[in-house]
Design a protein around this motif. Structure first.
Motif, mmCIF file in Angstrom:
data_model
loop_
_atom_site.group_PDB
_atom_site.id
_atom_site.type_symbol
_atom_site.label_atom_id
_atom_site.label_comp_id
_atom_site.label_asym_id
_atom_site.label_seq_id
_atom_site.Cartn_x
_atom_site.Cartn_y
_atom_site.Cartn_z
ATOM 1 N N PRO A 87 18.439 -4.880 24.109
ATOM 2 C CA PRO A 87 18.667 -4.839 22.660
ATOM 3 C C PRO A 87 17.534 -5.500 21.874
ATOM 4 N N TYR A 88 16.936 -6.546 22.460
ATOM 5 C CA TYR A 88 15.798 -7.197 21.808
ATOM 6 C C TYR A 88 14.611 -6.235 21.728
ATOM 7 N N LYS A 89 14.416 -5.448 22.792
ATOM 8 C CA LYS A 89 13.340 -4.447 22.772
ATOM 9 C C LYS A 89 13.633 -3.355 21.757
ATOM 10 N N ILE A 90 14.901 -2.906 21.722
ATOM 11 C CA ILE A 90 15.276 -1.869 20.743
ATOM 12 C C ILE A 90 15.045 -2.378 19.326
ATOM 13 N N GLY A 91 15.407 -3.648 19.096
ATOM 14 C CA GLY A 91 15.144 -4.235 17.783
ATOM 15 C C GLY A 91 13.664 -4.273 17.470
ATOM 16 N N SER A 92 12.844 -4.580 18.474
ATOM 17 C CA SER A 92 11.395 -4.593 18.288
ATOM 18 C C SER A 92 10.872 -3.200 17.940
ATOM 19 N N ILE A 93 11.407 -2.170 18.622
ATOM 20 C CA ILE A 93 10.992 -0.797 18.321
ATOM 21 C C ILE A 93 11.383 -0.406 16.903
ATOM 22 N N ILE A 94 12.604 -0.772 16.498
ATOM 23 C CA ILE A 94 13.042 -0.482 15.125
ATOM 24 C C ILE A 94 12.129 -1.171 14.118
ATOM 25 N N GLU A 95 11.781 -2.423 14.415
ATOM 26 C CA GLU A 95 10.862 -3.158 13.521
ATOM 27 C C GLU A 95 9.516 -2.458 13.416
ATOM 28 N N MET A 96 8.985 -1.986 14.541
ATOM 29 C CA MET A 96 7.690 -1.284 14.512
ATOM 30 C C MET A 96 7.794 0.027 13.739
ATOM 31 N N LEU A 97 8.899 0.752 13.913
ATOM 32 C CA LEU A 97 9.084 2.007 13.177
ATOM 33 C C LEU A 97 9.171 1.749 11.679
ATOM 34 N N ILE A 98 9.838 0.658 11.296
ATOM 35 C CA ILE A 98 9.933 0.322 9.864
ATOM 36 C C ILE A 98 8.554 0.066 9.291
ATOM 37 N N PHE A 99 7.746 -0.715 10.008
ATOM 38 C CA PHE A 99 6.412 -1.025 9.493
ATOM 39 C C PHE A 99 5.488 0.196 9.545
ATOM 40 N N MET A 100 5.658 1.037 10.563
ATOM 41 C CA MET A 100 4.840 2.252 10.605
ATOM 42 C C MET A 100 5.210 3.196 9.462
ATOM 43 N N THR A 101 6.490 3.199 9.064
ATOM 44 C CA THR A 101 6.900 3.970 7.892
ATOM 45 C C THR A 101 6.346 3.345 6.625
ATOM 46 N N ALA A 102 6.265 2.024 6.605
ATOM 47 C CA ALA A 102 5.792 1.324 5.417
ATOM 48 C C ALA A 102 4.294 1.491 5.197
ATOM 49 N N ILE A 103 3.543 1.718 6.280
ATOM 50 C CA ILE A 103 2.086 1.820 6.143
ATOM 51 C C ILE A 103 1.674 2.973 5.229
ATOM 52 N N PRO A 104 2.139 4.233 5.473
ATOM 53 C CA PRO A 104 1.763 5.302 4.535
ATOM 54 C C PRO A 104 2.300 5.062 3.128
ATOM 55 N N TYR A 105 3.491 4.442 3.044
ATOM 56 C CA TYR A 105 4.029 4.129 1.716
ATOM 57 C C TYR A 105 3.107 3.152 0.995
ATOM 58 N N ARG A 106 2.699 2.096 1.721
ATOM 59 C CA ARG A 106 1.799 1.115 1.128
ATOM 60 C C ARG A 106 0.479 1.762 0.737
ATOM 61 N N HIS A 107 -0.015 2.666 1.588
ATOM 62 C CA HIS A 107 -1.266 3.356 1.276
ATOM 63 C C HIS A 107 -1.115 4.199 0.011
ATOM 64 N N ARG A 108 0.044 4.873 -0.126
ATOM 65 C CA ARG A 108 0.275 5.690 -1.313
ATOM 66 C C ARG A 108 0.353 4.828 -2.574
ATOM 67 N N VAL A 109 1.028 3.688 -2.461
ATOM 68 C CA VAL A 109 1.131 2.787 -3.610
ATOM 69 C C VAL A 109 -0.241 2.250 -4.001
#
Length: 482
Positions: A351-373
């Motif tokens: 579950p700790y690894k799954i949480g880490s993967i979710i965290e990475m997916l959130i930040f990877m989603t945030a990167i293009p958003y941040r770039h667009r902003v």
């Protein structure tokens, strides 16, 4: 602690040797032994394999927890019976989510007592040892814990263990492969953008991945050196703490918005480093290590709270809050049973690894958003800059034309009233609104001389004072007074 132990034994259910027997058949040789396991808390440390059979054992289950036990010794016992006609090769798999000082496994059967396994100063949290079950035997586990009691025991056949390890390694390969891909992508983003934001995120994520490597037992498999393992666990905390400071500060531009964040977090980081150095220089110091751990945890909490505060104003901060929330939930649910001994939520590495993967997916989603902003903000700034540049250029042209007009008018005025060079200089300064004192300072002449030239200008132009002279000069249509 003595009161706790007394109450614990007061309410324990007492049973005798051999009351709980597990029969293993050839087709069913994978059991978690919590319900079949018995335990004895060797408070006085006066028991050994010779006299342990006379000890009063109690049933062990997942409802038994021992919070904050430090340097405690336990005996565990399981009675196994072979339901197959031939001897079976089996494995004991120990999952001790704690630090183990010493582990010894004994087998007691009709032929006598045999020591199957022994290891001292063993920091490995995952132990596997082979044994052969012929007919029936009682197995004793003498375990000396350095810190915290979370003991899980499984008996399994080598074949089933091999299959289980293949599945586990496949999932682990997926996790570490995905993590490596995320790190490479961020390094690639940094290579093209030269934005340190991506490097800071890589530092933060490396700390998390390293901590999961530690939890997966790879560091224990690499070396059994206590100092190295302890240093590696602290290094993981420091990398996560430093990465959190750099990443949060860069992502939210806290150097401008909230400079106190850096001062506070770096101070805590420095204090933690000093405490760790003190621990290594002076020897084992649980208090220093605990305070250092708390300092690193405070850094993460401050980063988390800061992101929550700015989430009202900055949309990107909401991504950080979401990612940190996932990590904190996973970490807390893992830490409570593992480090403190509270109720077991079954929340371990995966579950700790799954949480880490979710965290990475959130930040990877945030990167293009941040770039667009950032791109939108850049376009808005460029548009504003272009407008201001055009306005400034227009003002410069207007000022330049005004200067040219004044120079032409000054020439015409000089010709019309036959002015001398010094008189022209005084008139030019008078037109800017300069006082007699200021005119004298700029032309390096005394005040009396300035007044003399002023009177000459009044006389030649037929004006009586400065106001009428300036008014006459700024008229487009003037002629010489005869």
């Amino acid at each position: 602690m003595k009161k706790f132990i007394s109450l614990f034994f007061l309410f324990s259910i007492q049973v005798c040797l051999g009351n709980i027997t597990l029969t293993l058949s050839e087709k069913n040789t994978a059991f978690n032994l919590e319900k079949k396991l018995e335990f004895f808390h060797d408070v006085d440390r006066d028991r050994n394999i010779e006299n342990i059979e006379t000890a009063l054992f109690n049933p062990y289950s997942t409802d038994n927890y021992y919070p904050n036990l430090y340097k405690q010794k336990f005996w565990f016992r399981v009675h196994l019976k072979n339901g197959n006609a031939i001897p079976q090769d089996l494995l004991f798999k120990i999952r001790a989510y704690s630090y183990l000082k010493e582990v010894t496994i004994y087998k007691v059967d009709s032929s006598g007592t045999e020591k199957l396994f022994h290891h001292t100063d063993y920091l490995n949290r995952k132990i596997e040892t082979k044994f052969t079950l012929e007919k029936e035997a009682v197995y004793y586990f003498e375990v000396d814990f350095k810190w915290t009691v979370m003991f899980k025991l499984q008996v399994i056949s080598p074949e089933e263990n091999h299959i289980k390890l293949l599945k586990e390694n496949t999932f682990q390969g997926f996790y570490y492969g995905f993590s490596f891909l995320v790190l490479c992508l961020n390094l690639l983003f940094y290579f093209f953008t030269k934005n340190r934001f991506f490097i800071y995120y890589v530092v933060f994520q490396v700390g998390i991945i390293a901590s999961i490597l530690y939890l997966d037992n790879y560091i224990f498999q690499l070396t059994e050196n206590h100092s190295f393992i302890f240093a590696f666990s602290l290094l993981c905390d420091y990398i996560i703490g430093l990465g959190s400071i750099l990443f949060t500060s860069s992502a939210l531009s806290l150097k401008k918005r909230f400079p106190t964040f850096n001062y506070l977090c770096y101070s805590l980081f420095f204090i933690s480093l000093c405490l760790t150095s003190y621990r290594f220089l002076t020897g084992p110091s649980p208090s220093a290590a605990s305070i250092a751990f708390v300092m690193n945890l405070l850094i993460l909490l401050i980063s988390y709270i800061t992101a929550i505060y700015y989430s009202k104003k900055l949309v990107y901060a909401r991504f950080i809050v979401a990612a940190y929330s996932v990590l904190f939930i996973c970490h807390i649910l893992y830490t409570l049973p593992v480090l403190i001994g509270y109720k077991d939520f079954g929340f371990y590495e995966w579950p700790y690894k799954i949480g880490s993967i979710i965290e990475m997916l959130i930040f990877m989603t945030a990167i293009p958003y941040r770039h667009r902003v950032l791109s939108t903000e850049k376009e808005a700034l460029e548009t504003t800059f272009s407008v201001k540049k055009a306005e400034f250029k227009k003002e410069i042209e207007t000022l330049k034309n005004a200067i040219i007009d004044i120079e032409e008018q000054l020439i015409m005025f000089t010709d019309a009233y036959d002015l001398k060079k010094r008189e022209v200089e005084v008139l030019k300064l008078m037109n800017t609104g300069a006082t007699n004192q200021e005119i004298g300072e700029k032309l390096f002449i005394c005040l009396a001389t300035v007044k003399y030239y002023c009177s000459r200008l009044y006389e030649k132009t037929g004006t009586k004072n400065r106001v009428k002279l300036i008014t006459l000069f700024n008229e487009r249509d003037f002629s010489k007074n005869d």
